[in-house]
Every structure is written in structure tokens, then in C-alpha cells.
Design an enzyme around this catalytic site. Structure first.
Site, PDB file in Angstrom:
ATOM      1  CB  CYS A 203      -8.478 -16.481  20.777  1.00 18.46           C
ATOM      2  SG  CYS A 203      -8.941 -16.437  19.044  1.00 18.46           S
ATOM      3  CG  HIS A 338      -6.282 -21.932  23.145  1.00 21.11           C
ATOM      4  ND1 HIS A 338      -6.897 -20.768  23.539  1.00 21.11           N
ATOM      5  CD2 HIS A 338      -6.330 -21.952  21.790  1.00 21.11           C
ATOM      6  CE1 HIS A 338      -7.294 -20.105  22.463  1.00 21.11           C
ATOM      7  NE2 HIS A 338      -6.962 -20.802  21.393  1.00 21.11           N
ATOM      8  CG  HIS A 376     -12.611 -20.176  20.566  1.00 17.96           C
ATOM      9  ND1 HIS A 376     -12.246 -19.354  21.605  1.00 17.96           N
ATOM     10  CD2 HIS A 376     -11.545 -20.154  19.696  1.00 17.96           C
ATOM     11  CE1 HIS A 376     -11.057 -18.861  21.386  1.00 17.96           C
ATOM     12  NE2 HIS A 376     -10.600 -19.326  20.224  1.00 17.96           N
TER      13      HIS A 376
END
Length: 982
Positions: A203, A338, A376
Site C-alpha cells: 500500500c 495513511h 483505500h
């Protein structure tokens, strides 16, 4: 022993050497820490964010772009289950999706439909978005440059979905689905010679790519860099896998930092930034959008699990990033987190930030995450956050953070040093600066944090309206693409506050690659250009020939007129420079003759006035066209125009050409009396073979490429017959059919004959404005395929780069339809399997039916077999039946055997399902063994009735947090990793 030399000269040399070393050291340090400018962005994000403007609207409006999984991706009903851990199912119906993922403009990139359908949409998105980012930066033409490509990519959904049979795998499938080719194909198609790297740190991939690009720029490895990431969701398998982790938010919303946070939702998209060293960007007068001051990257190391975050690593990361960037903690006023909205990940991230970035009451900084808008984006998540920050700095406003009502109570802070903005908030500077941090953490444990600052103020450029008209040159790969591009420009020019016309045209002309389908319009105002575009769109734009050649025809005696080209002299720097050069070399003043004070002055009536003036104008016109990149493929002149043609072809230098013209004019006035003097002059003129094809109107033939004309040629040319038509025929025989007259009027074009296949264009026309004529001709030449140097066209004028429309893509469907059946839905879910195949299930009732003295041994045996099977073969319907089972001792710690948080979740779920006993995850990891787990189960079991059925836990980490609260602080930090928040 010789004593050291302490003379003044020696000391002076030493001081000079020390000073030089200090300078070199300072330069090396400065290079390692030089700020990096963001000069362009491109994006394709959920919610219709297709460029910087639409992305900012989505952010500033607080748009929630999450929707149900569309049926063209997979049948969500076939895979959905509301129970965490059920094999083969997902616990969410939601996601952030792009529209028309199956479409691509393959022709734009010269890719065949056959190859395009084998290409992963990851590669397609990168090509289109990178192209748009380069156009946004005004750097579209980079062939052969040291430009680097750094792209984060992690998924293989297209291959998983479509290429499941051996006979479906072709060479195009191999290249079309390889991660290395995502960056490599872009570098190949654009002929970029810097590093090309595909990055997979899960990620954090895209922000790691940006960090690597910054390092490459600072080291001098590349001079420009494209960096970003891409993610697409085409297969249900990754979502099923994340659901087994327990990561998915059942309601499909990232409630980052909120008390109701229960996991994240997946999203897809692509983001790219164009980066340059700040010093280079300022020198090139680029529009700097933001500045990356510095950053840091690290790894979680040996945390409590492979995919577990580490709060200590996050703190160290933040501190090192601040140090590298030269930023004090109190200067940071916003952090783009994040922020995946898991109940473990959010507290870890918030607490790490709070320790490194403390703030006094009333001086809190803002905290947010774009994941609340569209989920995300995984390999594109970091760059989505970075571009958000760039745009927020640009607009000096912080977008609202969605789905936030109350700070997560699990964030263990007495007083938070941050606030979470829930509406568009003015971004106030601190110490006169606006600085943000951007974080991205990877499932792999690789973390990165960048410090981004507002761009330096761009110095305003005073308007330069010396040239009253501009040319807007548009091109596309297809006629439809050209039509769409024209519409975009019309809309922008017709807007409420269009940029200055000259800046708009310069930005469009110099910042784009020029394709075969073309149109060009001329105007001095936005309204004039808009009207011209509307008219041009009514005409078909067939593809023009590339590198079209044009012949320069130089006008002859009689074409001169008083005041000719005066406007060009006053407003065209290249033209003025050429005329002034002639003025300096001539034996008498040229300018009073060429531009008399009165328009009716009786000048140019004599050859000694007219011929040098005509030559100067033709020479200057040729230089003007050449400064615009229009080079003659051949030249032909009439009368004195042949001297200008010879000078343009490199046969005669300018000084000699002016002397020849001056003596030629005297001969014309003196007649035979001047012939002997003229003959002497022509023998003294230095000549060379032509550098470009030179056709003489004296002979009508092509001058041999390896021989200069003889001196007698010019004597005969001054009074001999003119064979201009023969010269044209020679040129036609060579294949030329585009003719540009170089002179003050169109006196030669009609002599070309009534041929429909000829393009005849003037530089100037008597009675018409200089710029109207010459720019109309330039536009027509461009439309017919002549390549123009648009930087040269505006050289000498002050211009500012402004946003202009990017090239539109004309997309069509390119999608491989596999002959293999789609993925089958999981079979009807059953209870989790027994500890070993063939055994009856050990249920609560079965265990309680045993005598109390036997329960421990039976339960321990089942637990040992279950843990051993999980360690060796996994669990669920895909368990390997033939795997060797690991034997687990009664007191052997699970963690020593490789037992991790995922296995602990599976064991916890089985115990809860079969025995109706809830054990904390922490109890199945820290110090867990068969004996300890069996004791915990039996302690809860007793002889009591089974507990009332409970709703499936959406996020099992709540139980872990409650358990962790009982541990000492240092143990709690070491164990905060049951599930990954990335």
C-alpha cells in the site's frame, strides 16, 4: 628533516584549496537535500476525478465516491457473506470504482487492438494519466531525455480474471501483465532514457515511488521524473482475502480516526506527478505547484507479525523525515494520514504523530485522509494523498474529512494536538509557511513520509502585447480527437476569466506533441479564437503529411513598396534583428529608405534604393520563418530575389550578398557604363556549394550540390532572361507542391500555373496587415503538416505558462473474454472443519458430555492437532490433505512455531463457533500454548449454559485493544499489531 614550508604563498594556496573543498562539500550537501518541485499532476480517481480541477471539486465538496460493486467486476451476491472468516466470501458490497475501465485509446499510443486487449488496465491507466500529467506540466516532448519513471503497482487482477488456460497465454499477455512493463512500456513509448522502476511495497508503493524519484533527481540520475501508482479491482479474490483478515468495513466507509471506525473499503485509480529539481523548475519558469522538502522511508522490522505495524518505526520515520527536510515539528500545519480506519491502525498512527508533532492548546494542526472520500487505493493510495495536499496548498484550503463525528476513544491521548476538519477550512500559514506531511504505510512493513510545502510565489510577468495576434495550433491522433480538443479550448476561452490569449496559445503550442490531424486559428482575443475554432470545426480535418516540405520563392524586382513590413520590424524581434544587421552592413542607411517618415515619400523609385531594401526584407522574412522552424526544402528567386535565395541556401554570405545587391542596383541605374565594375565585383564574391537545393531562374535548373555557381552566373543573371517557369517545373519534378513566397507581396504565386494540387501561400500582401497575412500562412502551413518550432515562434516575447486542455482520448473497448468459466461462488458455507480429517466435530455439547476429568485431555488433543494443521496445511476447504502435520507440544509456545495473527484469528473463530467461547486474540499469541488455551476455554466453559448468540464481529480488533489495555505500555506497543491497518 626538511621543515614545513610556511611561506605566505604556500599558506595562500592551502587556504584556496580549503575554500574550494568547503564549497564542494556545501554543494554536495545542498544537492542531497535539494527541494523537489511538483510541476504537473494527472489522475483518474473514483467519483469522476479525471484531472486536477475535478479532483479538487470532489475534495472541496466533500464528495463520498463509494458505491456498490458494479456487476461488470463480479457478482457480489455470489461472494458476499456478513460473517467474518467464512471461507471464499467477502464481508463488503462496496468500493471506489472508475467508470469504463474496459476502454482505452490504443491508437493514441500506437498499440494494436490485439495487443491492447492483452494489456492489464494498470498499464493502460498509467499511459493515459502519465501523458496527461506531462501535458499538465507542459513537458510533453521528452524523447531521448534523462526522464525517470517510478510507478507503484501490486495487483494482477486482469491476469487472474482472464488468462486461466494455457492456450490463452501469448507474448502480449506476458508483457501486458508484467509489473516491470508498467514502467518500462511508458519509458519505451516516450523514449525516456532515465531509470524506469516498478515498485511493490504494497500500500505504500506509490509514495515510495515518489520518494525514489526525488532521490534519483537529487543524485543527478535523471533531470525529470514521473512518479505515482495505479490500482484496479477486477477480481473478487483480493477482497475475499482482505475479508479473511477482518479488514473490510461492512458499510463500505473509511471512518478514519472516528469512534465508529470498523475497517476500510477498497478503491482503484491512478495518480502521477511530474517532478523536477526546484532550481531547474525555477530556471525554466515552470509553474511549480508545490515543493517536496524531503522525506524518509523505513521498515517495521520484527514487529509482532509480518503484516503488523510498528509504532516505534512510525515515530522514527516522522523524526527522520523532519530532519531530512529541514522542517521543525511546529511548522507542520496539516498531515495527510495513511488512515485506513482500522481500530488498531488509527490509534498507532495518531499516537505516533502526536508524540512527534506536539502542539500547545490553540495551535493544533489538522489531520485528515482522502480514504474517507473514495477508499483505500492501495498501490495508488499514497500519491492520491500527495496530490490532495498539492491541490490544498494551491488553493490554501484543507478539504473536509468525511464520516467523522467523535475521536476514536482508543486513541490514548489526554489531549489531541490535532483537529479533524469536517468542512472546507482555510489553511493558515505558520511562520509564513504552509507545510504538510504525507504518510503511507505498506502491508509489507515499508513506510514512507514526505514533507510538502507551498510553492514559492511566482514572479508576475508583465503583459507583452507587441504582437497583436497569436496562433492556436491544435492537433490530435484522430479527427474525433481534434474535434473534442477544439471543444475543450472553446469552453476554456469562453469561460469567465480566460488567460491572456498569447499565454494560452503559447502554453498549448509548446506544451503538446503535434500529431497529424491538425487545425490552427489566428486571433487577438479570446472571442476571436473562439469564433475561429467554431468555424474550423465545421471543416473536416484529414490527416496531414508529416514533415511536409515547403519551397521558398523569393520575389523579384518591382515587388518593393514604401513601408513594407514596417509592423513586423516594430513587433517581431527576429525580423528586426535581421533588418538591423543589413542596415549595419550596407554602405548607406537602410531604415530611412525602408521606413520613410511619410507614407507618400517618393522612395524606392530608384534601383539603388529598391533592390537593397527588397533584399533586406526578403532576407529578414526568411530568417523569421526559420526562427519559427519553417526551413526551406528548396529555394528559387526572381531577379534580386535570386540573391536572397542564394544567401538563404548558404551559397553567399550576407556581407557578400549585400555587396552584390548594391552593385547590381548600380548597374541597373548606370546601364552599360557600370558593367565593367559589376563584373569585377562578382569575381570577388566568395561562393560555396548550396547547403539546400538551389534552383536558378537564369537556367531554370538545379545547381549541382557539390559546386558553387561560377562568378559569371551573377553577371548574366543581372541582365539575362528570367526562366522562372522552368525553375518551377524543375521543383515540381522533384515532387514539391507547397510554395511560400518570401517578399512584400504575392507577385509570384500566380505564375505557378492553374494547378489544384499546389499550395501557394504569401508571407505578406500589399494592403493587408503584416501579422494577419504571415500568421494566416503559418496556420495553413501547420495544418498541412509543416512542423513549427513554437518555442522559437514566441522567442523574444514574455510569456507565462497557464493551464490549457489536455489531449482527449478517444477510447474504445479492449477486453479479453476468456473461454474459461468465471470464478465459481463458494459452496454453501459449513462450519469450520475438525482438527483432523474424518474426526467428529468437537462441539460445546460434546465436550460438556465428557466427564470433567477427561475434558482437558480431549480438548488439548484437538487444539494441538488444529494448531499443527494450521501451521502445516492451512484451514478451510482448500486445506492440503497430504501435508505433514506439525506436532505441537502441550507447553510449546505457538509463536516459536511460526503461529501468527492470521492463524490466531482462525483459531479464535473456530473456538467461538464450535464451543461458544470468546477468547482475546492477544491470549492466543503472547505466551500462548496448548495448555494455556485449553485452561482458558475450560475456565469460561464450566457447566454454564452457552452464551446468547452474538452478531458476527465486524472487526475483531476491539477485543484485542481491550486486552492490550491491561498490559504494561512497552508490552502494549510491542503487541499492537493483530491486524494490519494498511
Amino acid at each position: 628533516m626538511t621543515p614545513p614550508d610556511t611561506s605566505a604563498a604556500t599558506l595562500k594556496r592551502a587556504l584556496v584549496a580549503i575554500d574550494q573543498l568547503q564549497r564542494e562539500l556545501a554543494a554536495a550537501r545542498e544537492q542531497r537535500t535539494e527541494p523537489i518541485a511538483v510541476v504537473g499532476v494527472g489522475c483518474r480517481f473514483p467519483g469522476g476525478a479525471v484531472d486536477a480541477d475535478s479532483y479538487w471539486r470532489l475534495l472541496s465538496d466533500g464528495t463520498d465516491a463509494i458505491r456498490e460493486i458494479p456487476p461488470d467486476r463480479w457478482n457480489v451476491d455470489a461472494f458476499y457473506a456478513d460473517e467474518v472468516g467464512r471461507p471464499g466470501t467477502m464481508t463488503t458490497r462496496w468500493g471506489g470504482f472508475l467508470d469504463r475501465i474496459d476502454e482505452f485509446d490504443a491508437a493514441f499510443f500506437g498499440i494494436s487492438p490485439h495487443e491492447a486487449e492483452a494489456m492489464d488496465p494498470n498499464q493502460r491507466l498509467v499511459l493515459e494519466v502519465a501523458w496527461e500529467a506531462l501535458e499538465h506540466a507542459g513537458h510533453a516532448r521528452l524523447a531521448g531525455s534523462r526522464t525517470g519513471v517510478f510507478i507503484g503497482v501490486i495487483g494482477n487482477d486482469y491476469a487472474l480474471r482472464n488468462f486461466r488456460q494455457p492456450d490463452e497465454v501469448t507474448p502480449y499477455v506476458v508483457t501486458g501483465n508484467a509489473h516491470s512493463i508498467v514502467s518500462g512500456r511508458l519509458a519505451y513509448l516516450l523514449d525516456l532514457r532515465g531509470p524506469a522502476v516498478s515498485v511493490d511495497t504494497a500500500c505504500s508503493s506509490s509514495l515510495v515511488s515518489v520518494h525514489l524519484a526525488c532521490q534519483s533527481l537529487r543524485s543527478g540520475e535523471c533531470d525529470l521524473a514521473l512518479a505515482g501508482g495505479v490500482n484496479v479491482m477486477l477480481s473478487p479474490l483480493p477482497t475475499i482475502g482482505f475479508s479473511q483478515f477482518g479488514m473490510m468495513a461492512p458499510d463500505g466507509r473509511c471512518r478514519t480516526f472516528d469512534a465508529a471506525a470498523n475497517g476500510f473499503v477498497r478503491g482503484e485509480g491512478c495518480g502521477m506527478v511530474v517532478l523536477k529539481r526546484l532550481s531547474d523548475a525555477i530556471a525554466a519558469d515552470d509553474d511549480v505547484l508545490a515543493v517536496i522538502r524531503g522525506g524518509a522511508m523505513n521498515q517495521d522490522g520484527r514487529s509482532t507479525g509480518l503484516t503488523a505495524p510498528n509504532v516505534l518505526s512510525q515515530r522514527d520515520l516522522l523524526r527522520r523525515a523532519l530532519h531530512t527536510a529541514g522542517v521543525e515539528p511546529g511548522q507542520v500545519s496539516y498531515v495527510e494520514a495513511h488512515g485506513t480506519a482500522t481500530t488498531i491502525g488509527d490509534p498507532i498512527e495518531a499516537e505516533a504523530l502526536a508524540e512527534v508533532l506536539p502542539a500547545e492548546p490553540g495551535a493544533e494542526w489538522h489531520l485528515g485522509s482522502v480514504k474517507t472520500n473514495f477508499g483505500h487505493l492501495e498501490a495508488a493510495a499514497g500519491v492520491a494523498g500527495l496530490i490532495k495536499v498539492v491541490l490544498a496548498l494551491r488553493h490554501r484550503a484543507i478539504p473536509p474529512h468525511l464520516h467523522f463525528e467523535r475521536l476514536n476513544p482508543l486513541i490514548g491521548l489526554e489531549r489531541a494536538p490535532f483537529t479533524v476538519p469536517t468542512e472546507l477550512t482555510e489553511w493558515a500559514p505558520r511562520d509564513g509557511r504552509r507545510i504538510a506531511g504525507v504518510s503511507s504505510f505498506g502491508l509489507s512493513g515499508t513506510n514512507v513520509h514526505l514533507l510538502v510545502e507551498e510553492a514559492p510565489q511566482r514572479q508576475p510577468v508583465a503583459p507583452d502585447d507587441r504582437r497583436p495576434l497569436s496562433v492556436l495550433a491544435l492537433s490530435a491522433r484522430s479527427e474525433e480527437g481534434l474535434r473534442r480538443l477544439a471543444v475543450r479550448h472553446r469552453e476554456l476561452l469562453g469561460g469567465a476569466a480566460p488567460a491572456r490569449v498569447a499565454d494560452h496559445c503559447w502554453s498549448a503550442n509548446t506544451g503538446r506533441v503535434h500529431f497529424a490531424h491538425r487545425l490552427a486559428v489566428v486571433g487577438g482575443t479570446a472571442a476571436e479564437l473562439t469564433a475561429q475554432l467554431a468555424q474550423a470545426m465545421e471543416q473536416p480535418a484529414a490527416a496531414s503529411a508529416r514533415d511536409a516540405e515547403v519551397v521558398f520563392l523569393f520575389s523579384g524586382n518591382g515587388a518593393a513598396r514604401p513601408g513594407m513590413a514596417r509592423t513586423l520590424y516594430e513587433t517581431a524581434p527576429a525580423f528586426r534583428e535581421a533588418v538591423d544587421r543589413c542596415h549595419e552592413l550596407l554602405p548607406y542607411p537602410l531604415l530611412p529608405v525602408l521606413f520613410p517618415e511619410r507614407s507618400d515619400a517618393g522612395v524606392l523609385g530608384r534601383p539603388t534604393e529598391a533592390q537593397p531594401a527588397l533584399f533586406a526584407v526578403e532576407y529578414a522574412l526568411a530568417q523569421l520563418w526559420r526562427s519559427w522552424g519553417v526551413e526551406p526544402a528548396a529555394v528559387l528567386g526572381h531577379g534580386v530575389g535570386e540573391v536572397a535565395a542564394a544567401c538563404t541556401a548558404g551559397v553567399i554570405k550576407l556581407e557578400d550578398a549585400l555587396r552584390l545587391v548594391t552593385e547590381r542596383a548600380r548597374l541597373a541605374e548606370a546601364g552599360a557604363d557600370g558593367s565593367d565594375a559589376f563584373r569585377r565585383v562578382v569575381t570577388e564574391i566568395a561562393q560555396a556549394p548550396p547547403r539546400i537545393p538551389f534552383v536558378s531562374s537564369l537556367t531554370g535548373a538545379l545547381q549541382p550540390w557539390d559546386r558553387a555557381p561560377v562568378a559569371e552566373h551573377w553577371y548574366e543573371q543581372a541582365g539575362g532572361p528570367v526562366r522562372f517557369a522552368d525553375g518551377v517545373a524543375t521543383l515540381r519534378g522533384l515532387g514539391h507542391h507547397r510554395f511560400l513566397e518570401i517578399g512584400p507581396d504575392a507577385t509570384l504565386l500566380d505564375d505557378l500555373g492553374p494547378r489544384d494540387d499546389l499550395l501557394r501561400l504569401p508571407s505578406l500582401r500589399a494592403g493587408a496587415g503584416d501579422w494577419e497575412t504571415v500568421l494566416g500562412t503559418l496556420a495553413e502551413l501547420y495544418r498541412h503538416g509543416v512542423d513549427v518550432d513554437w518555442f522559437g515562434f514566441d522567442r523574444g516575447y514574455r510569456r507565462t505558462r497557464v493551464p490549457v486542455p489536455t489531449s482527449p482520448f478517444v477510447r474504445t473497448r479492449h477486453w479479453y473474454e476468456s473461454a474459461a468459466p468465471d470464478l465459481a461462488a463458494p459452496a454453501a458455507a459449513s462450519e469450520p472443519g475438525p482438527a483432523s480429517a474424518g474426526e467428529p466435530l468437537l462441539t460445546r455439547a460434546a465436550l460438556l458430555a465428557l466427564p470433567p476429568a477427561e475434558r482437558f485431555d480431549v480438548l488439548a488433543e484437538h487444539l494441538a492437532r488444529g494448531v499443527g494443521t494450521a501451521l502445516s496445511a492451512g484451514s478451510g476447504p482448500r486445506r492440503k490433505a497430504t501435508a505433514t502435520v506439525v506436532h505441537v507440544g502441550l507447553d510449546q509456545p505457538f509463536l516459536e512455531l511460526g503461529f501468527d495473527s492470521l492463524m490466531a484469528m482462525g483459531l479464535r473463530n473456530q473456538i467461538r463457533t464450535q464451543l461458544d467461547v470468546n477468547l482475546p486474540i492477544a491470549g492466543l499469541l503472547q505466551g500462548a500454548s496448548v495448555r494455556r488455551v485449553a485452561d482458558q476455554v475450560l475456565a469460561q466453559l464450566g457447566d454454564a449454559e452457552p452464551p446468547a448468540p452474538q452478531a458476527p464481529a465486524d472487526d475483531p480488533t476491539d477485543e484485542l485493544l481491550a486486552e492490550l489495555e491491561k498490559l504494561p505500555a512497552h508490552e502494549r506497543e510491542a503487541l499492537l499489531a493483530e491486524e494490519d491497518d494498511r
